[in-house]
Design a protein around this motif. Structure first.
Motif, PDB file in Angstrom:
ATOM      1  N   GLY A  47      38.907  23.437  29.282  1.00 40.01           N
ATOM      2  CA  GLY A  47      38.176  24.704  29.342  1.00 40.01           C
ATOM      3  C   GLY A  47      38.724  25.889  29.878  1.00 40.01           C
ATOM      4  N   ASN A  48      40.230  25.693  29.886  1.00 37.43           N
ATOM      5  CA  ASN A  48      41.119  26.917  30.219  1.00 37.43           C
ATOM      6  C   ASN A  48      41.348  28.025  29.516  1.00 37.43           C
ATOM      7  OD1 ASN A  48      41.321  25.808  32.960  1.00 37.43           O
ATOM      8  ND2 ASN A  48      42.923  24.477  32.218  1.00 37.43           N
ATOM      9  N   VAL A  49      40.269  28.899  29.168  1.00 31.65           N
ATOM     10  CA  VAL A  49      40.326  29.847  28.013  1.00 31.65           C
ATOM     11  C   VAL A  49      40.214  31.334  28.666  1.00 31.65           C
ATOM     12  CG1 VAL A  49      37.627  29.651  28.008  1.00 31.65           C
ATOM     13  CG2 VAL A  49      39.106  30.819  26.070  1.00 31.65           C
ATOM     14  N   ASP A  50      41.009  32.111  28.237  1.00 27.57           N
ATOM     15  CA  ASP A  50      40.913  33.729  28.740  1.00 27.57           C
ATOM     16  C   ASP A  50      39.471  34.152  28.605  1.00 27.57           C
ATOM     17  OD1 ASP A  50      43.593  33.614  29.339  1.00 27.57           O
ATOM     18  OD2 ASP A  50      44.281  34.104  27.580  1.00 27.57           O
ATOM     19  N   PRO A  51      39.092  35.072  29.620  1.00 25.46           N
ATOM     20  CA  PRO A  51      37.464  35.399  29.405  1.00 25.46           C
ATOM     21  C   PRO A  51      37.477  36.421  28.101  1.00 25.46           C
ATOM     22  CG  PRO A  51      38.755  36.155  31.402  1.00 25.46           C
ATOM     23  CD  PRO A  51      39.662  35.365  30.898  1.00 25.46           C
ATOM     24  N   CYS A 108      36.697  19.169  30.324  1.00 21.36           N
ATOM     25  CA  CYS A 108      36.777  20.680  30.837  1.00 21.36           C
ATOM     26  C   CYS A 108      36.263  20.810  32.177  1.00 21.36           C
ATOM     27  CB  CYS A 108      36.170  21.431  30.233  1.00 21.36           C
ATOM     28  SG  CYS A 108      34.414  21.179  29.725  1.00 21.36           S
ATOM     29  N   LEU A 109      35.469  19.571  32.733  1.00 23.78           N
ATOM     30  CA  LEU A 109      34.991  19.418  34.287  1.00 23.78           C
ATOM     31  C   LEU A 109      35.920  18.758  35.130  1.00 23.78           C
ATOM     32  CD1 LEU A 109      31.255  19.064  33.206  1.00 23.78           C
ATOM     33  CD2 LEU A 109      32.060  21.000  33.993  1.00 23.78           C
ATOM     34  N   PHE A 148      36.652  34.124  25.321  1.00 26.23           N
ATOM     35  CA  PHE A 148      35.341  33.511  25.439  1.00 26.23           C
ATOM     36  C   PHE A 148      34.235  34.387  25.100  1.00 26.23           C
ATOM     37  CE2 PHE A 148      31.813  31.456  27.805  1.00 26.23           C
ATOM     38  CZ  PHE A 148      32.099  30.183  27.147  1.00 26.23           C
ATOM     39  N   VAL A 201      32.175  25.260  29.719  1.00 26.46           N
ATOM     40  CA  VAL A 201      33.282  26.328  28.892  1.00 26.46           C
ATOM     41  C   VAL A 201      34.262  25.218  28.353  1.00 26.46           C
ATOM     42  CG1 VAL A 201      34.725  27.973  29.647  1.00 26.46           C
ATOM     43  CG2 VAL A 201      32.818  27.802  30.956  1.00 26.46           C
TER      44      VAL A 201
END
Lengths: 325, 325
Positions: B310-314, B43-44, B317, B279
């Protein structure tokens, strides 16, 4: 007094124990800042903050027979966890003196890292210093202060050695280096490391509005205190005033301080979530906030910003996302 | 067919462009898993997922005159962003074909990375393949497939070279390596890299319940499809079935697949937040979930788990934190 040689020695002791955090970046953050932004995410350090470096440095620097008796620290936050894990990894006892009204999760986490937690009644006026002195005396524990301690400053300074090397790899020779600043252990340690290894990189402390003791101290040339120590969401970096050891270093080597609002820190937390995929705590996000929202006060094509820690309550993090993500 | 030499060549091309992500860990996660857990947080990586590696590898492997005409990809997700940024860094055009009903943020992000986004009417039955073929033909664009493409597999395999080196630094010679698996590009690339550089590390695909095509394919020895491709929160790793190129590699080199529930993936996201400060998206958290919640199906003192993105909608999350943090 901390020297460059002490920082380099701390780096040798920390090798294989502290994490070498990467430098992160995002074109989306560059667009907001109007220049290249390089982020050093110390939230990814063991125990979730740079404090592990100072804790490990201090514990590892003790003479073996002294260390064996154990260490003691006063902290309800990141310093507590850093010292606790460092002591456990050295196989020595750690006592952490915390206020009885500290969040249960912080007490539990510190215990889970192997420390003995001694609670004191902050509201009722019990003195943590008296409790600590009594414990030190009867059990021979060595006090590890959170910032005004040469080996702690040396440990935090190892972050600066890494920044110097990582910036050089990217061909960056001049830049402001924005550091989240409480008592100044991280800022002064980084300042010494950069002076020796990357003199074109200029350290600058970053603080939350209303708690800008370092910024005012630098501007006036002598130590200034905050009128209060409570009421900021950036609790991890709020202290009464710069340290007697850290301030002379900062005064000699740092550029002017930068001050951001709590809302800007929350906004930076949300951007660290969406663009970097790391978790920042409010106090840990003030340097990134300064990089993004104080661009007129920063010089050069590139800016480096520390994220100093990520130990944030889920409720606070959700609030940042709800408002800014 | 992807070879170890191709992965090593991709690593040379990616040097200085892709990030070498660190290995993370937490004593709290070790306690849950009952063994040491080492986490590779992709994710980084640039664009928030491992997909940048494959995109960069494929674009950089093209002959200069071919590359100059540009590339095209079908994707509404991580592959789109990986290819878009890789193309921009090579100074060549990228066209990304996305469904018109894709989330606006994903469309905006892909455009912000310099790509031309062409929308098609998924619901109305427009064929993205026909659109892509027309664009390829008239503009000379090269299609970069998301996983069944040798240079993409080679790029993802560079993750495996890093895991092999980082595990060796820690003295880890045998362990299961848990990989979030969609079409199998990452899993098969890592499998080839480990075969060559760390034969004691065994790759195993991890999938969400109901979309366990790789697990069933490995168990039966031939490619099995998912009954449906929609309805999982782990959308980033849901594909119809393992690829024709990836499956033979997985079949030869992988241990049995592991399957976790959506709730377990959400729980792992919350633990990655609180214990690692990174994330994870739901699909990116399935391997960590398997490491934590399928301990009886894992062997050895140490397990390695990828966080693939880590491309998740807020909103998603926040939901994970509200329930599990």
């Amino acid at each position: 007094m901390t020297s460059l040689a002490m920082i380099e020695a701390a780096a040798s002791r920390l090798k294989g124990h502290a994490r070498r955090t990467p430098l992160l970046s995002s074109p989306f953050l560059d667009d907001i800042a109007g220049r290249r932004v390089l982020i050093k995410p110390e939230c990814l350090q063991h125990t979730g903050s740079f404090k592990f470096r100072g804790g490990w440095s201090a514990v590892s620097a003790l003479a073996p027979d002294v260390r064996q008796r154990g260490v003691i620290a006063f902290s309800s936050g990141n310093h507590a966890q850093g010292v606790a894990l460092a002591a456990r990894q050295h196989g020595v006892p750690a006592v952490i003196v915390m206020p009885a009204d500290a969040p249960q999760m912080k007490i539990d986490n510190t215990r889970a890292l192997g420390a003995e937690v001694v609670l004191y009644d902050r509201v009722g006026g019990e003195s943590r210093e008296a409790i600590g002195q009594e414990l030190s005396h009867t059990r021979g524990l060595t006090l590890i202060k959170p910032y005004d301690e040469p080996q702690v400053i040396a440990g935090q300074g190892t972050t600066g050695l890494e920044i110097a090397a990582q910036a050089a790899e990217l061909g960056v020779e001049t830049a402001d280096v924005l550091v989240c600043c409480g008592g100044g252990g991280l800022t002064s340690g980084i300042a010494l490391a950069l002076e020796g290894h990357a003199p074109g990189l200029r350290p600058r402390p970053c603080e939350p509005a209303g708690f800008d003791d370092a910024t005012r101290s630098l501007a006036s040339g002598k130590i200034q205190a905050n009128p209060t120590q409570s009421g900021s969401i950036c609790d991890a970096i709020v202290t009464q005033q710069p340290g007697d050891l850290t301030f002379p270093i900062m005064s000699r080597l740092c550029g002017p301080g930068l001050v951001v609002t709590d809302d800007e820190a929350m906004h930076a937390m949300a951007l660290a979530f969406s663009r970097l995929k790391v978790v920042a705590e409010p106090g840990g996000a003030v340097a990134l906030a300064a990089a993004l929202f104080r661009k007129d006060q920063i010089q050069g094509d590139t800016v480096v910003a520390l994220i100093s820690g990520g130990n944030v309550d889920p409720e606070m993090f959700r609030a940042a996302l709800a408002t800014y993500a």
